[in-house]
Scaffold this active site. Structure first.
Site, PDB file in Angstrom:
ATOM      1  CG  ASP A   8     -31.090  36.150 -10.398  1.00  0.00           C
ATOM      2  OD1 ASP A   8     -30.057  35.615  -9.849  1.00  0.00           O
ATOM      3  OD2 ASP A   8     -31.865  36.103 -10.065  1.00  0.00           O
ATOM      4  CB  CYS A  65     -31.581  32.528 -11.043  1.00  0.00           C
ATOM      5  SG  CYS A  65     -32.683  31.400 -11.076  1.00  0.00           S
ATOM      6  CB  THR A  67     -34.904  28.263  -7.413  1.00  0.00           C
ATOM      7  OG1 THR A  67     -35.357  29.069  -8.698  1.00  0.00           O
ATOM      8  CG2 THR A  67     -35.533  29.015  -6.192  1.00  0.00           C
ATOM      9  CG  HIS A  98     -30.597  10.103 -21.985  1.00  0.00           C
ATOM     10  ND1 HIS A  98     -31.375   9.236 -21.104  1.00  0.00           N
ATOM     11  CD2 HIS A  98     -29.517   9.336 -21.982  1.00  0.00           C
ATOM     12  CE1 HIS A  98     -31.028   8.248 -21.016  1.00  0.00           C
ATOM     13  NE2 HIS A  98     -29.849   8.011 -21.579  1.00  0.00           N
ATOM     14  CG  HIS A 133     -31.199   9.615 -26.304  1.00  0.00           C
ATOM     15  ND1 HIS A 133     -31.944   9.692 -25.302  1.00  0.00           N
ATOM     16  CD2 HIS A 133     -30.160   8.592 -25.978  1.00  0.00           C
ATOM     17  CE1 HIS A 133     -31.789   8.386 -24.598  1.00  0.00           C
ATOM     18  NE2 HIS A 133     -30.593   7.906 -24.897  1.00  0.00           N
TER      19      HIS A 133
HETATM   20  C1  RB5 Z   1     -34.610  36.204  -6.959  1.00  0.00           C
HETATM   21  O1  RB5 Z   1     -35.127  36.663  -5.387  1.00  0.00           O
HETATM   22  C2  RB5 Z   1     -35.015  34.950  -7.221  1.00  0.00           C
HETATM   23  O2  RB5 Z   1     -36.471  35.092  -7.320  1.00  0.00           O
HETATM   24  C3  RB5 Z   1     -34.588  34.434  -8.392  1.00  0.00           C
HETATM   25  O3  RB5 Z   1     -33.187  34.279  -8.309  1.00  0.00           O
HETATM   26  C4  RB5 Z   1     -34.743  32.916  -8.961  1.00  0.00           C
HETATM   27  O4  RB5 Z   1     -34.489  31.997  -7.894  1.00  0.00           O
HETATM   28  C5  RB5 Z   1     -36.099  32.710  -9.647  1.00  0.00           C
HETATM   29  O5  RB5 Z   1     -36.516  31.773 -10.398  1.00  0.00           O
END
Ligand code: RB5
Length: 142
Positions: A8, A65, A67, A98, A133
């Protein structure tokens, strides 16, 4: 190895860097977007990557993304995808050994360029251990 990559907006900068890492390791990488850091929704790009990986047997995906959490949750909704959120060398190595993971996920706000490089090293050097596994990985789809 052949990789597809998608992110993203919050993973866009690390996507550009990761493409260079993958190429420098001698592998192929195809960019599924986005083409800029303009705001987009991570499920759209996660699912695009996941569906492409399923169609191209033996390929791997990389999704990023902010996180790594939302994009990994979304990729895992596609049947036969095993998307692993990896924060370091060890988690990436174990995801291959695994879990026979076929999509690597990480967060641009969590890992820096150096850690992303070590994650890619681990992923590319790794392979599935098989054995005990196999049954566990098969049960993920049941
Ligand atoms: C975008 O602000 C953020 O929410 C997205 O990139 C991500 O971290 C969501 O899990």
């Amino acid at each position: 190895m052949k990789f597809y990559i998608a992110t993203d907006h919050a993973g866009y900068a690390l996507k550009e860097f990761t493409k260079e890492i993958v190429k420098s390791l001698g592998h192929d990488i195809i960019d599924l977007g986005p083409d800029s850091a303009d705001r987009v929704d991570y499920p759209d790009f996660a699912k695009k990557c996941a569906k492409t990986v399923i169609k191209d047997k033996g390929s791997f995906g990389i999704v990023i993304c902010g996180t790594g959490i939302g994009i990994s949750m979304s990729a895992n909704k596609v049947a036969c995808i095993r998307a692993a959120l990896c924060h370091d060398y060890y988690t990436a190595a174990m995801a291959r050994r695994h879990n026979n993971a076929n999509i690597l996920c990480f967060g641009e706000r969590i890992v820096g360029n150096g850690v992303a490089e070590s994650i890619m090293d681990a992923w590319c050097a790794g392979s599935f251990d098989g054995g005990r596994h196999c049954g566990r990985v098969e049960k993920i789809e049941l």
